[in-house]
Design a protein around this motif. Structure first.
Motif, PDB file in Angstrom:
ATOM      1  N   THR A  11      31.494 -77.977 -35.722  1.00  0.00           N
ATOM      2  CA  THR A  11      30.485 -77.332 -36.181  1.00  0.00           C
ATOM      3  C   THR A  11      29.194 -77.809 -36.799  1.00  0.00           C
ATOM      4  O   THR A  11      29.638 -79.215 -38.003  1.00  0.00           O
ATOM      5  CB  THR A  11      30.669 -76.140 -36.990  1.00  0.00           C
ATOM      6  OG1 THR A  11      31.842 -76.515 -37.883  1.00  0.00           O
ATOM      7  CG2 THR A  11      32.230 -75.566 -36.017  1.00  0.00           C
ATOM      8  N   PHE A  12      28.267 -77.103 -37.220  1.00  0.00           N
ATOM      9  CA  PHE A  12      26.814 -77.129 -37.490  1.00  0.00           C
ATOM     10  C   PHE A  12      26.370 -75.682 -38.704  1.00  0.00           C
ATOM     11  O   PHE A  12      26.186 -75.146 -37.891  1.00  0.00           O
ATOM     12  CB  PHE A  12      26.096 -77.727 -37.114  1.00  0.00           C
ATOM     13  CG  PHE A  12      25.867 -79.311 -35.961  1.00  0.00           C
ATOM     14  CD1 PHE A  12      26.045 -80.643 -36.080  1.00  0.00           C
ATOM     15  CD2 PHE A  12      26.439 -79.161 -34.783  1.00  0.00           C
ATOM     16  CE1 PHE A  12      26.399 -81.551 -36.284  1.00  0.00           C
ATOM     17  CE2 PHE A  12      27.272 -80.234 -34.520  1.00  0.00           C
ATOM     18  CZ  PHE A  12      26.762 -81.258 -34.636  1.00  0.00           C
ATOM     19  N   ASP A  13      26.180 -76.606 -40.014  1.00  0.00           N
ATOM     20  CA  ASP A  13      26.420 -75.230 -40.284  1.00  0.00           C
ATOM     21  C   ASP A  13      25.078 -75.478 -41.637  1.00  0.00           C
ATOM     22  O   ASP A  13      26.095 -76.477 -43.109  1.00  0.00           O
ATOM     23  CB  ASP A  13      26.706 -74.330 -40.567  1.00  0.00           C
ATOM     24  CG  ASP A  13      26.328 -73.268 -41.943  1.00  0.00           C
ATOM     25  OD1 ASP A  13      25.912 -73.128 -42.608  1.00  0.00           O
ATOM     26  OD2 ASP A  13      27.715 -72.254 -41.896  1.00  0.00           O
ATOM     27  N   PRO A  14      23.212 -75.182 -41.857  1.00  0.00           N
ATOM     28  CA  PRO A  14      22.823 -75.487 -42.493  1.00  0.00           C
ATOM     29  C   PRO A  14      23.516 -75.245 -44.238  1.00  0.00           C
ATOM     30  O   PRO A  14      23.063 -76.173 -45.240  1.00  0.00           O
ATOM     31  CB  PRO A  14      21.372 -74.890 -42.557  1.00  0.00           C
ATOM     32  CG  PRO A  14      21.637 -73.994 -41.374  1.00  0.00           C
ATOM     33  CD  PRO A  14      23.143 -74.471 -40.997  1.00  0.00           C
ATOM     34  N   ASN A  15      24.104 -74.099 -44.219  1.00  0.00           N
ATOM     35  CA  ASN A  15      24.876 -74.561 -45.539  1.00  0.00           C
ATOM     36  C   ASN A  15      26.154 -75.050 -45.913  1.00  0.00           C
ATOM     37  O   ASN A  15      26.853 -75.130 -46.644  1.00  0.00           O
ATOM     38  CB  ASN A  15      25.094 -72.027 -45.755  1.00  0.00           C
ATOM     39  CG  ASN A  15      23.806 -71.584 -45.517  1.00  0.00           C
ATOM     40  OD1 ASN A  15      22.642 -71.812 -46.703  1.00  0.00           O
ATOM     41  ND2 ASN A  15      23.530 -70.618 -44.577  1.00  0.00           N
TER      42      ASN A  15
END
Length: 81
Positions: A11-15
């Motif tokens: 997964t990728f999450d800027p936070n």
């Protein structure tokens, strides 16, 4: 949170970890898992050290790295090797 098709555990999450590839939204990056393996830790040792990881997380991190390596194309200049 975004995932790559075919890689539901990546997964990728800027936070989270600055948007780097992580395992199931946790603060465990794919690069950490790969570095642990590359430096000689066994899958069992990694799961013991990070009990919230599952065998399939590690397998998918390896598959994701292989996919990235397969997709990368670099033009080499003559004499640069």
């Amino acid at each position: 949170m975004v995932s790559v098709p075919g890689f539901d555990r990546i997964t990728f999450d800027p936070n989270v970890m600055g948007g780097r590839a992580c395992i199931r939204g946790m603060r465990i990056t794919v690069s950490l898992v790969l570095n642990l393996l590359a430096n000689g830790m066994s899958v069992e040792e990694i799961i013991e050290a990070y009990p919230y990881l599952e065998l399939e997380d590690i397998r998918q991190a390896l598959r994701y790295a292989a996919w990235l390596a397969e997709e990368a194309n670099y033009a080499l200049e003559p004499g640069s090797a």
